[in-house]
Design an enzyme around this catalytic site. Structure first.
Site, PDB file in Angstrom:
ATOM      1  CG  HIS A   1      15.878   8.003   1.618  1.00  0.00           C
ATOM      2  ND1 HIS A   1      17.202   7.611   1.616  1.00  0.00           N
ATOM      3  CD2 HIS A   1      15.562   8.275   2.906  1.00  0.00           C
ATOM      4  CE1 HIS A   1      17.667   7.672   2.871  1.00  0.00           C
ATOM      5  NE2 HIS A   1      16.687   8.065   3.664  1.00  0.00           N
TER       6      HIS A   1
ATOM      7  CE  LYS B   1      -4.368   1.388   0.272  1.00  0.00           C
ATOM      8  NZ  LYS B   1      -5.137   1.067   1.487  1.00  0.00           N
ATOM      9  CG  HIS B   2      -0.255   4.753  -0.004  1.00  0.00           C
ATOM     10  ND1 HIS B   2      -0.871   5.247  -1.134  1.00  0.00           N
ATOM     11  CD2 HIS B   2      -1.215   4.752   0.952  1.00  0.00           C
ATOM     12  CE1 HIS B   2      -2.126   5.549  -0.870  1.00  0.00           C
ATOM     13  NE2 HIS B   2      -2.369   5.247   0.393  1.00  0.00           N
TER      14      HIS B   2
ATOM     15  CG  ASN C   1      14.635   6.117  10.191  1.00  0.00           C
ATOM     16  OD1 ASN C   1      15.715   5.892   9.677  1.00  0.00           O
ATOM     17  ND2 ASN C   1      14.396   7.245  10.864  1.00  0.00           N
TER      18      ASN C   1
END
Length: 529
Positions: free
Chosen positions: A529, A280-281, A423
């Site tokens: 990231h 999800k996302h 993180n």
């Protein structure tokens, strides 16, 4: 001055991909267009009964040097570049016997295909086209008068214009064809330079990237953003090469999330058992192995049922009927797997909005590739993260060493961590994630969020305690302080895997010993990231 409508009287055709060649040539000949050609293209047209003039007869020079030199001649390029409304250009054509060429059809040597099949260096070099790109660029530059076709898809477009305009084409079409042509040569040169960079220097002075439009998208991440999907021509199994069996077109977010899901599940060898990843996302909300594919899905789903709603599901084995029935229990956007049974496809067909994608296999998790990210004024390029850790790479730094079960779960958690936004904190128990904390600015916050999600799921499942009890934890980067580790211990974790390398490693190790945890260091970080 450029005129809108301009006639096509003479065409030069030289193609490697001969798809649609004969019908196109026949249609041109039927309109009285003179055909010029070379080599195999000329032979194919003649075999269809068409009259074709060899370029060698026009230039007065034979093809030579194994075909390396055949169209690089003023008679060819003068016929392409001459401005028809310029008296000096017309005089030069008359003086040197140069005839105008109004249409060029070229689709270049199969360089990309040659590289993709793993050909030897010398064979790849021989498949770098020189004359083709030169003709394309000449014709495209002079698009005020000349049509340039580099894609089979444009054959019918050109014929339709000739039919509609009594053998002439519009400036708008020639301009559009020129743009497509320059895009093709740019992509071709990009493929050559990228391959050459890999042979010579991994950090070339200039770097370019190219793609071919796969589909226009309704919008991007949000409705006010335009978007499109381009493919790079590589054969890597995944969302770009998958076959869609049902459902509406994929959206921008669907494609991004499906790629994330399939890349993650491809880490798990199907020979070692079924695995499922739910995304999800772009973050995993559940990953698991299982004795069956259905069990792998169910255990992944039980990690975070709330987030799994409307998510993307990736499987490492072909979708079967039992798993398909289980998946249809909630709303799912996309399912991607290396195949699907006929019965599973029939079950999915009852869910019209569910997209099913199948691939020819899993993505090779250890295949080197480049990852690219745009920034203002440029882009960042790095090697794809294909780092892997084995048991032999682990360094035990606590008084207690992990048990066999803990080791298995630690390595599983570490594999998942590579695919979670930093993180990243991942709790795992018995080969399944039971809590995922992603994308937080503080590592301790990720630890708390993952534990809190596990508590919520325990309540939803009617469990007496969260599954983080007697779990293991993976951290994608080192613990800068002991607080994150202590939080994990309070949630019930018994073992930790992390890279190490903090100034406070000794403090973190001491905290692990005090809590009775086993901890191993990988020496490898997995920031995402």
């Amino acid at each position: 001055m450029t005129t809108d409508l301009y006639p096509v009287r003479r065409a030069l055709i030289s193609v490697s991909d001969k798809t649609g060649l004969v019908p196109f040539g026949q249609a041109l000949a039927a309109r009285g267009v003179e055909l010029l050609s070379t080599g195999g293209t000329a032979a194919a047209l003649r075999a269809a009964g068409l009259t074709v003039k060899d370029v060698a007869d026009v230039t007065g020079y034979p093809e030579m040097m194994d075909g390396r030199v055949k169209t690089l001649h003023p008679v060819v390029h003068g016929g392409l570049l001459a401005l028809r409304d310029n008296a000096d250009h017309r005089a030069a054509m008359d003086e040197h016997g140069i005839g105008a060429i109004d249409l060029v059809v070229v689709n270049l040597y199969p360089f990309e295909e040659t590289v993709a099949k793993g050909a030897a260096y010398d064979e790849v070099i021989e498949n770098i086209d020189i004359g083709g790109p030169a003709m394309i660029r000449s014709a495209a530059k002079n698009h005020g008068f000349v049509n340039i076709v580099v894609d089979v898809e444009d054959y019918d477009v050109v014929l339709a214009e000739l039919e509609a305009n009594d053998g002439k084409t519009t400036y708008a079409l020639r301009q559009r064809l020129a743009q497509t042509a320059y895009g093709r040569t740019a992509a071709y040169d990009t493929a050559v330079s990228t391959w050459m960079a890999a042979q010579v220097d991994g950090t070339p002075r200039r770097r370019s990237f190219a793609g071919t439009l796969a589909q226009g998208l309704r919008y991007g991440e949000n409705p006010h953003q335009g978007a499109a999907f381009y493919t790079d021509g590589s054969a890597r199994p995944g969302v770009a090469t998958a076959k869609q069996h049902q459902g509406k077109e994929l959206s921008y977010n669907n494609i991004n999330d499906t790629d994330a899901a399939f890349e993650l599940v491809s880490e798990f060898d199907p020979a070692q058992g079924p695995a499922c990843a739910i995304i999800k996302h772009a973050n995993p909300c559940g990953v698991s192995r299982g004795a069956t594919l259905k069990e792998a899905y169910s255990r992944a789903f039980d990690c975070d049922r709330t987030s799994a709603f409307g998510g993307i599901i990736a499987l490492n084995q072909p979708l079967d009927a039992d798993t398909a029935r289980e998946i249809t229990g909630i709303f799912t956007e996309v399912v991607i797997a290396p195949g699907a049974s006929a019965e599973a496809m029939e079950i999915f067909s009852q869910k019209k909005n569910l997209r099913l994608l199948t691939t020819d296999g899993l993505a090779p998790a250890d295949a080197a590739a480049l990852a690219v990210r745009q920034v203002a004024g440029g882009f960042l390029v790095q090697d794809k993260d294909i780092g892997r850790i084995t048991r032999e790479d682990l360094k035990v730094v606590t008084k207690r060493a992990p048990s066999e079960q803990e080791l298995n779960d630690l390595l599983f958690a570490w594999t998942v961590a590579k695919h979670v936004k930093s993180n990243a904190i991942i709790y795992v128990k018995d080969g399944a994630t039971v809590g995922v904390g992603a994308g937080q600015m503080s590592r301790v916050d990720s630890t708390r969020i993952a534990a809190r999600k596990a508590q919520d799921m325990a309540e939803a499942l009617g469990l007496s305690q969260p599954l983080t009890q007697e779990s293991v934890v993976a951290s994608d980067a080192f613990f800068p302080f002991a607080d994150g580790l202590i939080t994990a211990a309070e949630a019930g974790a018994t073992a930790i895997i992390q890279p190490g390398g903090s100034m406070r490693d000794d403090e973190v190790i001491a905290a692990a010993d005090e809590a009775g945890l086993a901890m191993v260091l990988t020496g490898m970080r997995h920031f995402r990231h």
